[in-house]
Design a protein around this motif. Sequence first.
Motif, PDB file in Angstrom:
ATOM      1  N   VAL A  79       0.883  -1.361  -0.036  1.00 46.67           N
ATOM      2  CA  VAL A  79       0.411   0.577  -0.134  1.00 46.67           C
ATOM      3  C   VAL A  79       0.625   1.397   0.149  1.00 46.67           C
ATOM      4  O   VAL A  79       0.598   2.253  -0.739  1.00 46.67           O
ATOM      5  CB  VAL A  79      -1.030   0.336   1.713  1.00 46.67           C
ATOM      6  CG1 VAL A  79      -2.041   1.297   1.409  1.00 46.67           C
ATOM      7  CG2 VAL A  79      -2.054  -1.021   0.976  1.00 46.67           C
ATOM      8  N   ASN A  80       1.503   1.310   0.569  1.00 41.84           N
ATOM      9  CA  ASN A  80       2.806   2.255   0.986  1.00 41.84           C
ATOM     10  C   ASN A  80       3.716   2.751  -0.004  1.00 41.84           C
ATOM     11  O   ASN A  80       3.146   3.733  -0.615  1.00 41.84           O
ATOM     12  CB  ASN A  80       3.566   1.934   1.814  1.00 41.84           C
ATOM     13  CG  ASN A  80       2.766   2.694   3.399  1.00 41.84           C
ATOM     14  OD1 ASN A  80       2.117   2.703   3.861  1.00 41.84           O
ATOM     15  ND2 ASN A  80       3.772   1.620   4.998  1.00 41.84           N
ATOM     16  N   HIS A  81       4.255   1.652  -0.948  1.00 43.79           N
ATOM     17  CA  HIS A  81       5.071   1.814  -1.971  1.00 43.79           C
ATOM     18  C   HIS A  81       3.666   2.293  -3.101  1.00 43.79           C
ATOM     19  O   HIS A  81       4.446   3.397  -4.625  1.00 43.79           O
ATOM     20  CB  HIS A  81       5.863   0.659  -2.298  1.00 43.79           C
ATOM     21  CG  HIS A  81       7.199   0.712  -1.028  1.00 43.79           C
ATOM     22  ND1 HIS A  81       6.958   0.129  -0.179  1.00 43.79           N
ATOM     23  CD2 HIS A  81       7.825   1.358  -1.686  1.00 43.79           C
ATOM     24  CE1 HIS A  81       7.929   0.205   0.356  1.00 43.79           C
ATOM     25  NE2 HIS A  81       9.051   0.551  -0.361  1.00 43.79           N
ATOM     26  N   SER A  82       2.777   1.823  -3.547  1.00 48.98           N
ATOM     27  CA  SER A  82       2.041   1.836  -4.631  1.00 48.98           C
ATOM     28  C   SER A  82       1.927   3.511  -4.627  1.00 48.98           C
ATOM     29  O   SER A  82       1.042   4.157  -5.464  1.00 48.98           O
ATOM     30  CB  SER A  82       0.830   1.127  -4.502  1.00 48.98           C
ATOM     31  OG  SER A  82       1.306  -0.693  -4.233  1.00 48.98           O
ATOM     32  N   ILE A  83       1.396   4.381  -3.284  1.00 48.37           N
ATOM     33  CA  ILE A  83       1.067   5.653  -3.061  1.00 48.37           C
ATOM     34  C   ILE A  83       2.255   6.121  -3.125  1.00 48.37           C
ATOM     35  O   ILE A  83       2.353   7.107  -4.039  1.00 48.37           O
ATOM     36  CB  ILE A  83       0.482   5.978  -0.916  1.00 48.37           C
ATOM     37  CG1 ILE A  83      -1.134   5.825  -0.554  1.00 48.37           C
ATOM     38  CG2 ILE A  83       0.582   7.653  -1.509  1.00 48.37           C
ATOM     39  CD1 ILE A  83      -1.078   5.345   0.275  1.00 48.37           C
ATOM     40  N   THR A  86       3.240   7.014  -6.590  1.00 47.91           N
ATOM     41  CA  THR A  86       2.127   7.758  -7.259  1.00 47.91           C
ATOM     42  C   THR A  86       2.402   9.579  -7.172  1.00 47.91           C
ATOM     43  O   THR A  86       1.808  10.214  -7.511  1.00 47.91           O
ATOM     44  CB  THR A  86       0.970   8.037  -7.669  1.00 47.91           C
ATOM     45  OG1 THR A  86       0.067   7.537  -6.249  1.00 47.91           O
ATOM     46  CG2 THR A  86       0.940   6.277  -8.699  1.00 47.91           C
ATOM     47  N   ILE A  87       3.330  10.013  -6.103  1.00 47.95           N
ATOM     48  CA  ILE A  87       3.602  11.320  -5.773  1.00 47.95           C
ATOM     49  C   ILE A  87       4.345  11.712  -6.863  1.00 47.95           C
ATOM     50  O   ILE A  87       4.265  12.962  -5.584  1.00 47.95           O
ATOM     51  CB  ILE A  87       2.680  11.600  -4.146  1.00 47.95           C
ATOM     52  CG1 ILE A  87       3.680  10.502  -3.182  1.00 47.95           C
ATOM     53  CG2 ILE A  87       1.429  10.746  -3.847  1.00 47.95           C
ATOM     54  CD1 ILE A  87       3.762  11.439  -1.944  1.00 47.95           C
ATOM     55  N   LEU A  88       5.382  11.070  -7.172  1.00 47.84           N
ATOM     56  CA  LEU A  88       6.681  12.092  -7.276  1.00 47.84           C
ATOM     57  C   LEU A  88       6.640  11.678  -9.038  1.00 47.84           C
ATOM     58  O   LEU A  88       5.652  10.975  -9.385  1.00 47.84           O
ATOM     59  CB  LEU A  88       7.722  10.505  -6.856  1.00 47.84           C
ATOM     60  CG  LEU A  88       8.036  10.091  -5.653  1.00 47.84           C
ATOM     61  CD1 LEU A  88       8.841   9.700  -4.979  1.00 47.84           C
ATOM     62  CD2 LEU A  88       8.039  11.963  -4.824  1.00 47.84           C
ATOM     63  N   THR A  89       7.110  13.007  -9.315  1.00 46.72           N
ATOM     64  CA  THR A  89       6.986  12.630 -10.876  1.00 46.72           C
ATOM     65  C   THR A  89       8.423  13.810 -10.924  1.00 46.72           C
ATOM     66  O   THR A  89       9.462  14.598 -10.083  1.00 46.72           O
ATOM     67  CB  THR A  89       6.000  13.964 -11.111  1.00 46.72           C
ATOM     68  OG1 THR A  89       6.019  13.673 -12.199  1.00 46.72           O
ATOM     69  CG2 THR A  89       6.236  15.827 -10.289  1.00 46.72           C
ATOM     70  N   GLY A 166       3.829  11.395   1.278  1.00 53.42           N
ATOM     71  CA  GLY A 166       4.601  10.483   2.447  1.00 53.42           C
ATOM     72  C   GLY A 166       6.294  10.283   2.256  1.00 53.42           C
ATOM     73  O   GLY A 166       6.117  10.740   0.360  1.00 53.42           O
ATOM     74  N   ILE A 167       7.050  10.169   2.983  1.00 52.12           N
ATOM     75  CA  ILE A 167       8.030   9.489   2.121  1.00 52.12           C
ATOM     76  C   ILE A 167       9.017   8.049   3.027  1.00 52.12           C
ATOM     77  O   ILE A 167       8.528   8.292   3.947  1.00 52.12           O
ATOM     78  CB  ILE A 167       8.594  11.162   2.342  1.00 52.12           C
ATOM     79  CG1 ILE A 167       8.473  12.056   1.551  1.00 52.12           C
ATOM     80  CG2 ILE A 167      10.764  10.620   2.005  1.00 52.12           C
ATOM     81  CD1 ILE A 167      10.044  12.954   1.631  1.00 52.12           C
ATOM     82  N   ILE A 192      10.746  17.392  -6.228  1.00 53.04           N
ATOM     83  CA  ILE A 192      10.052  15.820  -6.984  1.00 53.04           C
ATOM     84  C   ILE A 192       8.633  15.858  -7.166  1.00 53.04           C
ATOM     85  O   ILE A 192       7.975  14.296  -6.638  1.00 53.04           O
ATOM     86  CB  ILE A 192      10.871  15.011  -7.419  1.00 53.04           C
ATOM     87  CG1 ILE A 192      11.121  14.020  -5.776  1.00 53.04           C
ATOM     88  CG2 ILE A 192      12.078  15.113  -7.736  1.00 53.04           C
ATOM     89  CD1 ILE A 192      11.873  12.491  -6.676  1.00 53.04           C
ATOM     90  N   PHE A 193       7.601  16.188  -5.882  1.00 48.64           N
ATOM     91  CA  PHE A 193       6.168  16.120  -5.286  1.00 48.64           C
ATOM     92  C   PHE A 193       5.698  16.557  -6.512  1.00 48.64           C
ATOM     93  O   PHE A 193       5.573  17.420  -7.171  1.00 48.64           O
ATOM     94  CB  PHE A 193       5.877  16.330  -4.426  1.00 48.64           C
ATOM     95  CG  PHE A 193       6.009  15.667  -2.570  1.00 48.64           C
ATOM     96  CD1 PHE A 193       6.208  14.351  -2.744  1.00 48.64           C
ATOM     97  CD2 PHE A 193       6.302  16.011  -1.495  1.00 48.64           C
ATOM     98  CE1 PHE A 193       6.457  13.975  -1.558  1.00 48.64           C
ATOM     99  CE2 PHE A 193       6.715  15.679  -0.454  1.00 48.64           C
ATOM    100  CZ  PHE A 193       7.465  14.683  -0.572  1.00 48.64           C
TER     101      PHE A 193
END
Length: 208
Positions: A79-83, A86-89, A166-167, A192-193
């Motif tokens: 769950v944590n890694h899947s989020i 997607t919040i980085l770019t 999250g980080i 990179i958020f």
Amino acid sequence: MENAKQSSYQLPDLPYDFSALEPVISAEIMELHYTKHHKAYVTNLNSALEKYHEAESKHDMASMIALQSAIKFNGGGHVNHSIFWTILTSVSKQTEINPKGIFAEMIKRDFGSLDICKEKFNAATVGIQGSGWGWIGYNKNFKRLEIATCPNQDPLSAQGLVPILGIDVWEHAYYLQYKNVRADYVKAVWQIFDWKQIEERFHLATSC
Ligand SMILES: [Fe+2]
């Protein structure tokens, strides 16, 4: 058994190349992090769930209870890694340098300013003892944003918060590049958020 296999969890596609987050996160870290660490959480989650279903079918309560920590750890990791992905770019594809709209207003209301929010988040996240995650989560009961930390792969939802941003501060997330200087890594990730994705997560959390 067949049903358990059919409904097994999958490693989600990474929304960019391994090198996309450079220079903040190296391609080497991204490849290892995604193909080894995240993949292992998915594999081990599916294995634990399969054993759990088997134990359940035999009414083997002792085994069911014993498997719960593996389900929590690997399920949380998935769950944590899947989020996180997607919040980085990539910096070159970033459309917003800072959050906008209602999310930005709520950061100001709940923390005073984005700078204060960053400062508090970074201090809490860098200060995690051992492995874990730092989060900004939405508290639905009090309708506010909160900074929280989770040990290991514990999901933020266990604290009653919806994860917005999250980080990952497990050493596998930064050590090859930042060595022991976790503070530099946490500070750099803010570059990179993907604020569009984060704002979308915030809207979903506040609208249901
Ligand atoms: Fe990780």
